[in-house]
Design a protein around this motif. Structure first.
Motif: not given
Lengths: 254, 688, 370, 629
Positions: B191-193, B196, B198-199, B202
């Motif tokens: 997921d967004e966590w 990448s 960047e993730n 986060r």
């Protein structure tokens, strides 16, 4: 010695105190000046740069009786400007490095190359002769070397030359500046961009390819060279083994 | 006098000016009172450093911001509750009174914990991967939980600010929750966590935003992070530089503190508080690497123990702040002594890691060589002169206990004679320092040696003290610190008398030459047995180490046993736990050792050239029994007053003429350790 | 009764696989193989950097001292190698005798100009050789160590002669450009890569993932006609006056040295500066300023004779840059032996006395030109 | 006997004439010197200066005071009476009786001079001075005899005695009359009296006078290069020297075997004034420099022909010589004047002095420090920094000690006490520059004036009532040297302020917890230069310390060796001055030497080996502050 008849030029840059940033005579050039003063002779101090710098006057206090000034805009070619004024000297002295600007240490070399003169750098002492001068050079590890160089010559003085510049206020009042008008030169665009030094330089290194464990080991395990170990024999044999090692690596010459 | 212009130069973090560059970095003190509240002991421990001149102390290593990051195991400070504000405020006020600044570390430990105890929480981590060192079984963290924990950070930061502290340090080092998100070793999320970089960054970024939001622009917020995990699947230096750059670019943090090495395996954990086996400042290059990509100050700890060393690193521009944490555990007055040009009086950390090894056993942090540390309420760091009568004190034995007794008694203003039978002081520490990579144990002796000489202790070396010699000094007080000797007679079957076995001391002292094939039998499982095995293997012996304990070096702490293991495995030493040594007999030119399995009682034999036994020591108490009856107090130490840190009642007796008091400290009573001997001596002699 | 007991060799039998791994086959009994000490480090040779025939080259120029280049010069070679692409060779022009291999630092071709003693001052001759090689090789970049003497001097002569773009006192470099320290370190000035780079020490990490080809060529150098310089030799200096940091030969004492006068005599024989370990300083035998190590001085001598020093990690850190470490110690397994190039296992006193005996009459006499 | 009386009259007038001729010759020599304002009124003050100021110094040694009183008093009285009775040819017998009494007193005095000189201390010059008891006694005996001859009825015996008595009188008169012209010992009487009248520092008769004369650099005044560069009344003052050697005995550099002897220095200048060599000097030489190799003339450079530079650079400017001099000669002024010329015209300074002066010019600190670092010691103390426009009571000028980590301990202690006394104070922080005191003492007047002007302008930016400093060199510079350049400040040493505060009760002090014995070392620039010897002692008393006084203390305290740039010029001697001072301290049995100066702290702490602990008074006071509950 006929040193008194010699014409000596000392190249003088503008320096700065590394702590306060205050303008002052360039420390290395002061050493050159003091060495030149001790030689006697006909001494000329030559500076290429901004004529309005008050700190140049301190060169008088340090023993220069006159200062020849070659006006030069900031960033101009110092070596070329100086060369226009340097014909006919027996000895041209300069400090190793300017502390006020680029400090490349190239100026004396460019002067020597342009004038076709020999140059000796890292000089800590000078003795003048008729045809040549004998100088003592500082080498690494506190060693010294004496070199005889034909005159005229350029000498770059080592920062730890064994002289102490002497500041006498009364002399400052007595000094005079002569401005020399140099032939106009084309300004050159500098390829350099200057910025305040805030960070320590980054080491040039190959991209890391070691494994994680190897990186850990390289940090925590002292380097092992695995040199020779001599356990057998008498102490006398071992002493000879040490001497043999030293001889093999040219660390002693006996 | 050496000067330390960089070390002593102030520095400003955000709006906070520190008086010098010396920091006591965050560590788990294990002093907090139930509920995770700093009490008197906690505050006094830090106050002493403040008095001693530290610029900034960061307390509360791994103080959790959330209720589901348990603090009980380390008795750490609990930031998840408003009750923390008052005690922290007392700490702040105390530190400020002495000119020091105080911050606290805040974190969520994620999987780096033990689920059992306290509220039995289900630990959380980005991908549910178990943490090996703490046996941290954990669930996959859910987005709601992520958001709640981010909020928890903010609330905790508000509490810290409300307590008048100077700043908060967010931990993203040692594999806490933030770097569990960063590290590809523990974050497999899609997921967004996760995914990448960047993730993966986060969570940390949002924590910092929340904290900054909570404390405002002028409050110091620091970030502690790793410089290289040293794991193949972990974060390497280049990636961490990217992260540091990104975190710096957020403009949310005022400094970055860099730690070398991952911490989620036994082997990497041992690097974090580098023990004496490691070179000085082994990981400073990682801090310097991070510094090259950020434009905020960089702090670094890890084996910076000496003023000259610290000054060199600062002058080279590698770092901006030096953590000298263990250095100040050993001597909280280090900074003052540096400032005053009394460097030789600094009790220097030797990297024995007694402090941290206790911490990893859930015990309070104590210093191997300074018994006053963390006992400031009762034990003095600075010994003041006695106002009572000036006495003649005779100390017998120049090991740590005797040296401390002589030092303390002399500092109290008494005339002190120290008898040592050897030519040098140090006692058993000198043997401990013989083991490979344990040389720096001698540093403990070094300080006592210099101090007792500086203070003017009358040292009589090279002669064994007799009762006549002692009484000839007409002492008022006699302190015996005669230590002990190898306990080899306990099992007659070991054949020590017959020369079938030798002691570990015989090997370390050089009395016995190493054999070719050697069985080391280690009953104690402390440093000596493994050190002896290492000593032998280093000299080319083929070694098997046998112990009845559950593992070799079982009584050596979490940051030290890996050092032994690295070496023992590399030297091909075979480790055989769970076996007793029954007897040794000779067969031809070989020795046969008979060992017995703890659990099956099954016997096995080993055919070797030498059997080395480490079975601790028996007290040297001959002098004691000789002097006991003649002393006023019959050699008795009053434990009630000793434990209460009060003066011995017998000190008020009339000690005129031939009358004297007799006390014992350390191993000559029963086997303790270095700290035990020093503590015995300090608590006894501080009231002389 | 003992016959009934299992007598076990705790080392299990193993085979070695084709990949060199130890394989233990469960269930197989038998004698254990020879015990294998696991190597600490990967010993596989490094790959060559250069791929195929080079299309150009970078030139590094440096002076050798007693058969070897300085670490500073090694950095210049490594820098050239790191700047070079796979089709650019690194050629090193060395003045003086060279006995060390330069391939590990990235040198592909080594031209050794036998000018005799590398310390002999004959700049016109060296300049002529260097200029000739530059003309012949047409290097893309010329990289030199900007050492206080020797290389820095020759580099400036060459720059002035060639009239090329040059950066001196380079403190940072990358394929994109260089940074030099200006205004006494107060400023950093940056520019694109000039033709010539004179590097300050410490710019480049010597750890390379590759190796150079290391081919070696010797060239003859004709004497330079009517040189304007004459080397008059080096007057001896009293090394006892030198700081430890400047000393080329250091005799250093540790716990194992009880007899200080003998040590001092030995130091005098070798014209060496005197160092000491922390222990020897702490107990008052030597002064604080003589302490070598992480907490004392960092030295960079050619020879460091460690007498009776076991070599704690702190001490070893102070002698990282030393070229030749000679240890005299009773304990062959002391850490100093790991670091030393030559370890003598014996009593320090006996060896010191024998060394003095063997060098009798070799006492250093200041004021005499060798 | 008429002819005897007439003979005495003749002898008297011949002697007066001789004296006059000699005096005129001497005045000519003095007039080689530069102009100085002539204060004729000073002549009227001579008796008071003689009887009060000189006596104050001489009375420290009651033997010699009484002796001198007898000889000089007797001689003056006898001469006056002779002048009246014989000069004016009155020939009154009752005056003869009085004359006889005066001469008798003189004779007795001469006897005691002789007795003292049988075993003279090393400091006393020999040579002509050794004959003085005899010639003076001869004069007195001659007068006595001749008076008796005139008073008794004439007889053959008296006639026979008259002639030899007359010869005695002539011999004695010659000593008195020729002294000034020929440079004999009795020169001191005439020159000494005139010196009292024309003293270069007349302020010292009304108070302290230690300020140095600013040089007019633009006018080319670069100090003294040759004897004629001294002002005429300085030259006169050198002639007043009696070679008693009190200065020599007090000089720390002489005691340490450095090549300085203040007495010889003054005599060398006399030699330079009168064109001669030092070969006849009959006292102790400069340690390590043989006598007879130096000569001078009024227009010949003093250095190196007359005096070696090392002699000048050995001086710590402690003024112990000046304090001891019975003739009130200003040795230190002469040394500074000579140093000024060396520094300003040649820049030849030994040791690290040149480097220090360059540091001052370039950074405004002696150590070449970044001025911004001067406040580093205070960052954790919550100390106010002076702000233009905000009035503070006390401006704390911390001095160069602020860069020294050891001395910062003193500063911290001082701040603690100031806070306890609720003093409203502020520091200058990074706008504080060195006062230039070191430059001035080293003769670098140019750098001093540059710094002083910068500081005066800087101080003008701030509003404060008074300046407090723990550094007596700062104190002296601001208080005594700055006024001549237009800087007028109320300046206090920290011990003065703390003593006032303790006395008024504004600073509550308990007894010191440290019970060790304490001695107190007076910093020269606090004690001798500024007369503050009581406040430090009062303060120590206030915290229950009874000072064990050293052999030399108070206004006569021995220097630590740290003044006048001496640690920078670092002239080698037989031993180091601070070692001597620590020896004094040890002799008291004290375990602590209390000090009040960063230089003294550094010098005394630099003594190796076992020594008492060196603590600033501020540290001792801070230890005695009541512990806050």
């Amino acid at each position: 010695m006929t040193a008194t008849a010699r014409r000596i030029a000392v190249l003088a840059a503008l320096g700065r105190n590394p702590v306060s940033g205050k303008a002052r005579p360039n420390r290395d050039d002061l050493l050159a000046l003091e060495l030149a003063r001790q030689l006697g002779g006909d001494l000329t101090l030559i500076h290429a740069g901004n004529p309005d710098e008050a700190a140049l006057g301190d060169y008088f206090a340090y023993g220069a009786s006159s200062l020849d000034l070659v006006p030069l805009a900031d960033g101009g070619d110092v070596a070329s400007a100086l060369v226009t004024r340097l014909a006919g000297y027996d000895l041209i002295l300069a400090g190793s490095r300017a502390e006020g600007g680029e400090g490349s240490g190239l100026v004396p070399y460019l002067v020597a190359e342009t004038l076709g003169l020999p140059i000796v750098a890292d000089v800590i002492a000078i003795t003048l002769g008729d045809e040549a001068t004998e100088v003592t050079q500082a080498l690494a590890k506190g060693q010294r070397r004496r070199v005889r160089v034909t005159l005229p010559a350029v000498i770059a003085v080592y920062p730890k030359a064994l002289v102490t510049p002497r500041y006498a206020y009364a002399r400052r009042l007595a000094g005079r500046v002569t401005t020399y008008v140099a032939p106009a030169m084309e300004p050159v665009a500098s390829p350099w961009h200057r910025e305040a030094a805030k960070k320590r330089p980054v080491k040039f290194r190959a991209a890391e390819t070691k494994s994680g464990h190897a990186r850990m080991l390289s940090a925590i395990v002292a380097e092992a060279r695995g040199g020779a170990v001599i356990a057998a024999g008498t102490p006398a044999d071992k002493a000879q083994a040490i001497l043999a090692y030293l001889r093999l690596h040219k660390l002693i010459d006996w | 006098m050496a000067s330390y212009p960089h070390l002593m130069a102030p520095i400003t973090l955000n709006k906070l000016t520190l008086r010098n560059r010396v920091v006591s970095t965050a560590h788990a003190e294990v002093y907090a009172e139930p509920g995770g509240l700093p009490g008197d002991r906690y505050i006094r421990y830090y106050e002493e450093k403040a008095k001693g001149g530290v610029g900034l102390a960061i307390c509360g290593g791994s103080s959790p911001v959330s209720i589901d990051s348990p603090q009980g195991w380390w008795k750490s400070v609990n930031l998840s509750n408003d009750r923390i504000i008052d005690p922290l405020a007392r700490l702040s006020e105390t530190m400020h009174r002495h000119g020091a600044k105080i911050m606290i570390q805040a974190t969520h430990m994620g999987r780096r914990n033990a689920f059992h105890g306290e509220n039995w929480p289900h630990l959380m981590t980005p991908s549910g991967i178990r943490e090996p060192v703490h046996r941290g079984n954990a669930k996959i963290i859910e987005i709601e939980e992520i958001k709640r924990i981010i909020k928890d950070f903010g609330v905790a930061a508000r509490r810290v600010k409300a307590a008048g502290m100077d700043g908060i340090e967010i931990s993203a080092a040692h594999q806490h929750l933030i770097d569990q998100f960063w590290s590809p070793r523990s974050n497999f999320r899609t997921d967004e966590w996760g995914g990448s970089l960047e993730n993966r960054m986060r969570f940390g970024r949002e924590v910092l935003s929340e904290v900054r939001e909570a404390v405002g622009p002028d409050f110091v917020v620091g970030l502690r992070m790793c410089g290289d995990e040293f794991h193949e699947d972990g974060l390497d230096h280049e990636t961490l530089k990217e992260i540091a750059h990104a975190m710096g670019e957020t403009r949310l943090v005022d400094y970055i503190s860099v730690v070398g090495s991952g911490a989620d395996t036994h082997n990497t954990l041992a690097n974090c508080m580098p023990p004496m086996a490691l070179p000085p400042e082994p990981f400073v290059h990682l801090a310097a690497g991070i510094k090259s990509v950020v434009d905020i100050p960089v702090m670094h700890a890890q084996s910076i123990r000496d003023a000259g060393q610290a000054e060199r690193l600062l002058a080279a521009g590698m770092i901006d702040l030096v953590g000298m944490t263990r250095a100040q555990i050993a001597d909280p007055y280090m900074v003052e002594k540096i400032r005053d040009g009394r460097e030789d009086e600094i009790k220097q950390c030797v990297g024995a890691n007694y402090c941290i090894d206790r911490q990893y056993n859930g015990l309070d942090v104590l210093c191997v060589q300074n018994a006053a540390t963390s006992r400031e309420a009762t034990m003095p760091h600075i010994i003041t002169k006695s106002t009572g009568p000036r006495r003649k004190v005779v100390v017998v034995g120049g090991g740590p206990g005797g040296l401390e007794a002589a030092r303390v008694a002399r500092s109290r203003g008494h005339d002190v004679v120290l008898f040592e039978r050897g030519d040098a002081v140090g006692g058993q520490i000198n043997l401990a320092a013989k083991a490979p990579q344990r040389e720096q144990m001698a540093g403990i002796v070094r300080w006592f040696d210099m101090e007792t000489r500086r203070l003017g202790v009358d040292r009589r070396m090279g002669r064994e003290a007799t009762p006549e010699m002692i009484l000839g000094e007409q002492p008022d007080i006699v302190v015996l610190a005669t230590g002990g000797s190898s306990n080899m007679g306990q099992v007659p079957g070991w054949g020590f008398e017959e020369g079938l076995s030798v002691s570990s001391w015989d090997i370390l002292s050089g009395k016995a030459e190493p054999g070719k094939n050697v069985l080391v039998y280690d009953v104690m499982s402390a440093h000596t047995g493994s050190g002896t095995a290492d000593f032998l293997a280093t000299r080319g012996s083929t070694v098997e180490i046998v112990t009845p304990d559950v593992k070799v070096a079982d009584d050596v702490g979490g940051t030290t046993f890996p050092i032994f293991y690295r070496r023992l495995y590399a030297l091909d030493v075979v480790m055989t736990p769970n076996y007793w040594l029954d007897r040794v007999y000779r067969e031809g030119n070989k020795l046969i050792a008979v060992i017995r399995n703890e659990y099956t009682e099954g016997l096995e034999e080993r055919s070797v050239d030498q059997v080395v036994i480490e079975n601790g020591i028996l007290p040297n108490d001959g002098l004691y029994w000789d002097l006991k009856e003649r002393s006023v107090n019959f050699g008795q130490t009053d434990n009630a007053t000793l434990f209460a840190a009060e003066p011995q009642p017998a000190l008020s007796e009339d000690l005129s003429g031939d009358k004297f008091l007799l006390y014992r400290v350390g191993d000559c009573i029963s086997q303790h350790n270095i700290h035990g001997a020093i503590y015995d001596a300090l608590r006894l002699c501080k009231d002389f | 009764m003992s016959e009934a007991l299992k007598r076990i060799n705790p080392r299990r039998p193993f085979q070695v696989t084709a990949e060199g791994l130890k394989r233990i086959v469960l269930g197989v009994a038998g004698e254990a193989g020879a015990s294998v000490h696991v190597a600490h480090r990967d010993a596989t040779p490094k790959p060559l950097r250069l791929r195929g025939e080079p299309t150009g080259q970078h030139l590094v120029i440096a002076h050798a001292d007693r058969g070897a280049l300085t670490a500073h010069a090694h950095e210049a070679i490594a820098a050239a190698a790191l700047l070079a692409d796979a089709a650019t060779a690194v050629t090193v022009l060395v003045f003086g005798d060279l006995s060390e291999k330069l391939a590990p630092f990235g040198a592909d071709r080594v031209i050794v100009a036998a000018v005799g003693d590398g310390a002999h001052f004959d700049p016109d001759r060296e300049l002529a050789v260097a200029a000739e090689q530059v003309a012949r090789l047409a290097p893309r970049h010329i990289v030199m160590p900007d050492s206080a003497i020797g290389d820095g001097d020759l580099g400036r002569r060459l720059a002035a002669r060639l009239g090329v773009s040059v950066a001196t006192h380079v403190v940072e470099l990358a394929p994109t450009g260089v940074a030099a320290s200006w205004r006494g370190g107060a400023e950093m000035a940056r520019r694109d890569l000039p033709r010539m780079l004179l590097l300050d020490p410490g710019t480049t990490d010597l750890a390379l993932p590759f190796s150079g080809a290391g081919e070696r060529v010797e060239i003859e150098v004709p004497p330079f006609p009517d040189s304007r310089y004459r080397d008059l030799g080096s007057p001896p200096v009293d090394s006892a006056q030198l700081g430890l940091e400047d000393a080329d030969f250091i005799v250093s004492a540790g716990n194992g040295v009880a007899d200080v006068p003998t040590l001092l005599a030995l130091a005098k024989t070798f014209d060496a500066a005197i160092g000491a370990s922390r222990v020897a300083v702490d107990d008052g035998r030597f002064a604080r300023h003589q302490q070598v190590g992480a907490t004392g001085k960092t030295v960079s001598a050619s020879v460091y004779m460690a007498i009776g020093i076991s070599g704690a990690v702190q001490h070893l850190q102070g002698i990282r840059a030393v070229r030749h470490v000679i240890a005299i110690n009773t304990d062959a397994s002391a850490p100093i032996a790991q670091r030393a190039d030559l370890t003598i296992v014996d009593d320090a006193q006996a060896v010191m006395e024998q060394l003095l005996e063997a060098t009798r009459g070799r006492n250093f006499a200041p004021g005499v030109t060798p | 006997m008429q002819w005897v009386q007439i003979a005495i009259t003749i002898v008297f007038w011949v002697a007066v004439a001789t004296l006059a001729v000699g005096l005129i010759r001497r005045i000519r020599l003095w007039r080689n010197g530069r102009d100085a304002p002539v204060d004729w009124g000073g002549l009227l003050a001579i008796p008071r200066r003689y009887l009060v100021d000189i006596h104050h110094v001489v009375a420290r040694d009651s033997y010699i005071a009484n002796t001198h009183m007898a000889v000089a008093g007797g001689a003056l009285a006898a001469l006056a009476l002779v002048a009246i009775n014989y000069g004016l040819a009155l020939y009154q017998p009752w005056l003869d009786w009085l004359t006889l009494a005066a001469a008798a007193v003189m004779l007795v005095g001469s006897y005691f001079i002789w007795a003292r000189r049988r075993n003279p201390p090393a400091r006393l010059s020999k040579g002509p001075w050794s004959r003085l008891p005899f010639t003076l006694a001869g004069f007195a005996a001659g007068v006595i005899g001749l008076m008796l001859v005139t008073l008794v009825p004439p007889s053959a015996t008296t006639t026979m005695l008259a002639l030899p008595l007359l010869l005695l009188l002539i011999a004695g008169s010659a000593e008195l009359a020729l002294g000034i012209g020929a440079g004999g010992p009795m020169k001191h009487a005439v020159a000494g009296l005139l010196h009292l009248g024309f003293h270069p520092r007349k302020q010292r008769f009304t108070g302290r006078s230690v300020d140095l004369r600013p040089l007019d650099l633009d006018a080319g005044d670069f100090g003294v290069g040759k004897p004629a560069d001294f002002r005429w009344n300085q030259l006169l003052s050198f002639d007043a020297c009696v070679q008693c050697g009190k200065c020599e005995a007090a000089c720390p550099a002489f005691a340490a075997g450095q090549p300085l002897n203040p007495k010889k220095l003054i005599q060398d200048l006399v030699v330079g004034l009168a064109s001669g060599s030092d070969a006849k000097f009959a006292g102790s030489p400069y340690p390590g420099i043989p006598i007879g190799e130096h000569a001078g003339a009024p227009d010949k450079a003093v250095v190196p022909f007359l005096i070696e530079p090392a002699t000048l650079w050995s001086c710590t400017t402690c003024r112990a010589c000046v304090e001891e001099c019975p003739m009130l000669i200003e040795h230190v002024d002469a040394i500074i004047d000579l140093r000024r010329n060396l520094t300003l015209t040649t820049g030849e300074l030994p040791g690290t002095a040149s480097e220090t002066l360059a540091n001052l010019r370039e950074t405004g600190t002696t150590g070449g420090h970044d001025v911004a670092a001067r406040q580093h010691w205070a960052v954790d103390l919550d100390v106010k920094q002076a702000q233009p426009g905000t009035l503070v009571d006390v401006l704390l000028v911390v001095g160069e000690g602020a860069f020294d980590t050891r001395y910062q301990r003193t500063l911290r202690a001082l701040v603690k006490s100031l806070k306890a006394a609720k003093i409203d104070f502020a520091v200058l922080g990074d706008s504080e520059f060195d006062t230039g005191d070191t430059a001035r003492r080293l003769g670098d007047e140019a750098t001093f004036q540059m710094l002083a002007q910068r500081n005066i302008a800087n101080f003008a930016r701030f509003q404060f009532r008074r300046i407090v400093t723990p550094d007596p060199h700062v104190l002296n510079s601001l208080k005594n040297d700055y006024p001549a350049l237009g800087g007028h400040f109320a300046v206090l040493h920290h011990s003065t302020l703390l003593a006032q505060l303790a006395k008024s009760g504004q600073l509550q002090l308990g007894p010191t917890p440290d019970r060790r014995a304490v001695t107190y070392h007076d910093p020269c620039y606090l004690g001798r230069y500024n007369g503050e010897i009581d406040a430090p002692r009062d303060l120590l008393k206030a915290i229950g310390i009874e000072v064990r006084e050293m052999e030399r203390s108070g206004l006569r305290g021995r220097c630590c060796g740290g003044g006048g740039g001496a640690p920078l010029t670092d002239i080698p001697g037989r031993q180091r001055i601070p070692d001597i001072r620590i020896g004094d301290a040890k002799a008291t049995g004290a375990a602590i030497v209390a000090v009040g100066c960063p230089q003294c702290t550094a010098m005394l702490e630099g003594v190796v080996g076992e020594r008492p602990e060196v603590l600033d008074i501020a540290e001792l006071v801070a230890q005695s502050l009541p512990v806050p509950a």
